[in-house]
Design an enzyme around this catalytic site. Structure first.
Site, PDB file in Angstrom:
ATOM      1  N   SER A 252     -24.522 -13.951 -99.474  1.00 26.77           N
ATOM      2  CA  SER A 252     -25.106 -15.282 -99.472  1.00 26.77           C
ATOM      3  C   SER A 252     -26.381 -15.329-100.282  1.00 26.77           C
ATOM      4  CB  SER A 252     -25.371 -15.699 -98.025  1.00 26.77           C
ATOM      5  OG  SER A 252     -26.661 -16.225 -97.879  1.00 26.77           O
ATOM      6  N   LYS A 253     -26.658 -16.519-100.777  1.00 29.84           N
ATOM      7  CA  LYS A 253     -27.853 -16.709-101.595  1.00 29.84           C
ATOM      8  C   LYS A 253     -29.119 -16.310-100.830  1.00 29.84           C
ATOM      9  CE  LYS A 253     -25.226 -20.407-103.337  1.00 29.84           C
ATOM     10  NZ  LYS A 253     -24.961 -21.727-103.789  1.00 29.84           N
ATOM     11  N   ARG A 254     -29.047 -16.490 -99.516  1.00 29.27           N
ATOM     12  CA  ARG A 254     -30.253 -16.228 -98.729  1.00 29.27           C
ATOM     13  C   ARG A 254     -30.618 -14.743 -98.697  1.00 29.27           C
ATOM     14  NH1 ARG A 254     -27.888 -19.004 -93.935  1.00 29.27           N
ATOM     15  NH2 ARG A 254     -26.228 -18.861 -95.432  1.00 29.27           N
ATOM     16  N   GLY A 256     -30.697 -12.819-101.138  1.00 28.76           N
ATOM     17  CA  GLY A 256     -31.153 -12.329-102.431  1.00 28.76           C
ATOM     18  C   GLY A 256     -30.026 -11.519-103.043  1.00 28.76           C
TER      19      GLY A 256
END
Ligand code: GLU
Length: 481
Positions: A252-254, A256
């Site tokens: 996920s983008k969260r 990183g």
């Protein structure tokens, strides 16, 4: 069949590796079938729009060699290829559905919806739109439209029965219509929702195969109700398993490190990254691992797609990247390393020595500056670094040998690798000591660092005569204090 596919990213940020993999598989499938690969920018969600993100999509795809046959900037017969520029196309289609009873105007305000939702939830029901406006008479609807009351257009999903489709990878997917919401097709701002635009666009662009993430798996039956309402032929669907961070979570983008650019900035080679991405969720059916893009085009088939989610393994990527580096020619290596040499401030040094020292050792270019940091700045170091069990050296032997090392090098008429080599090895022979006994302290005294990618001779040449001698003198003085 003339295969036509599309990659349809939303410009909401950088390109996620999962998105890049979708683009890659779509491209490979298309090229394998001599089809047309289309790029469509899905920017109808204005709130999530990130300026510059469209350019990042273009740049990333081009960088990876995933060139589109039709798209926003290259044109084509089915444009425009940016959804917001197609805005006026959707309303007539929505009105067609209204006329067929498959969609309807809805005038409910946000407040009204919130109130009815709260009431439903208070009774422990899950809220879905209650078809309130479906029951308005045609006259009531017309009156509101004439009065300019804001509206959306909603899909009229049947209250009973089943909606289904067959996915190439997931097989038969069926959902109970009773579970489906009457989704908005046209928003109050006149923009279509993704739910509607993807159907209208895929049809009007002549898309034959849709490859996309499996987050759309459960909505696709609903989209197919729209195809049926219009009497349009449905595309073939291939929903892809997600790219996972570990057993339980999607990448996920969260977290990183989910974007293409994250890895490029860290110094991964795009060829290695693309190669590795191809293998997350696809296998060629044999044990080959290394593929160029043309080789992938040749080898790719939908049969090789995996049905279970694959984990993105950074260690594996790292290994593959290192292999790509090893397989470069010296010239290719130096060209690829040059931006990192510049960053490290060593681009003026002997490129041949740098290549020989670094190519076998660098796994990811981003680590190169740290590997060679001692070349631009002599670190503070402790006398303990002179100790080597294997070489039988320590601070005392260094105190003994460094004056001779210094004198020998000072006396050199020319400062070349072979001259330094002969001088230091000659000194060892003259003193009746093993080479390492001389080379170890020489290296420590010039590098000030235990682990270096090359030995004393290379370091002396990289630093140049003046700096090498200066460091030797300084280190010796410290030892003698
Ligand atoms: N715009 C959608 C996304 O970025 C594309 C989904 C699709 O391919 O239909 O997820």
């Amino acid at each position: 069949m003339n295969v036509r596919t599309r990659f349809a990213p939303s410009p909401t940020g950088y390109l996620h590796l999962g998105g890049l993999r979708t683009a890659l598989y779509t491209y490979l499938f298309t090229k394998k079938n001599n089809g047309k690969f289309i790029l469509r920018i899905e920017d109808t969600d204005q709130e999530r729009f990130v300026p510059g993100a469209t350019q990042v999509i273009y740049d990333t795809l081009r960088d990876c060699g995933l060139l589109w046959d039709e798209g926003p900037d290259v044109g084509g017969d089915y444009g425009p290829y940016i959804q917001s520029e197609r805005k006026d196309m959707y309303l007539p289609y929505a009105k067609e559905l209204v006329a067929k009873g498959k969609a309807y105007y809805c005038f409910c305000t946000k407040e009204e919806l919130a109130e009815r939702r709260a009431a439903a939830e208070a009774e422990g029901k899950t809220w879905k739109y209650d078809k309130h406006c479906l029951h308005l008479s045609p006259e009531e609807v017309q009156a509101k439209l004439d009065a300019g009351v804001p509206y959306v257009i909603r899909q009229n999903v049947p209250e009973t029965g089943e909606a289904s489709f067959d996915d190439v990878l997931y097989g038969h997917i069926a959902v109970d219509c009773a579970e489906l919401d009457d989704n908005v097709l046209i928003k109050a701002d006149g923009m279509p929702t993704y739910n509607f635009a993807n159907v209208v666009d895929d049809h009007t662009m002549g898309i034959t195969h849709v490859l996309r993430g499996n987050e759309y798996l459960s909505s696709t039956p609903k989209y197919n109700l729209l195809y049926e309402a219009f009497g349009w032929e449905k595309p073939v669907y291939i929903h892809l398993t997600p790219v996972m961070k570990d057993q339980h979570r999607k990448l996920s983008k969260r977290d990183g490190d989910a974007y293409y650019s994250d890895f490029i900035e860290k110094g991964y080679l795009k060829e290695a990254l693309l190669n590795y991405i191809a293998l997350i969720g696809w296998n060629p059916g044999d044990n080959r691992e290394f593929f160029t893009l043309p080789e992938l085009m040749e080898a790719f088939s939908l049969e090789g797609l995996s049905k279970s989610p694959a984990i993105f393994d950074v260690e594996k990527l790292r290994w593959m990247n290192a292999e790509y580096i090893r397989r470069m020619t010296p010239e290719q290596f130096t060209a690829a390393a040059m931006p990192w040499y510049e960053k490290a401030g060593i681009a003026h040094m002997d490129l041949d020595i740098l290549q020989r020292s670094l190519q076998p050792r660098v796994e990811v270019f981003g680590e190169l500056p740290q590997m060679v940091d001692f070349l631009t700045e002599m670190p503070e170091f402790s006398e303990e670094l002179y100790f080597s069990k294997k070489m039988k050296t320590n601070a005392d032997t260094a105190r003994e040998d460094l004056p001779d090392i210094l004198a020998t090098l000072e006396a050199l008429p020319e400062w070349t690798e072979s001259a330094v080599h002969e001088a230091l090895l000659g000194l060892a022979a003259k003193k009746g000591k093993k080479n390492g006994v001389i080379l170890w302290p020489a290296r420590i005294a010039m590098a000030g660092k235990l682990v270096t990618p090359c030995g004393a001779i290379e370091i002396a040449v990289l630093l140049g005569r003046e700096e090498a001698l200066r460091r030797l003198r300084t280190s010796l003085e410290k030892l003698q204090k």
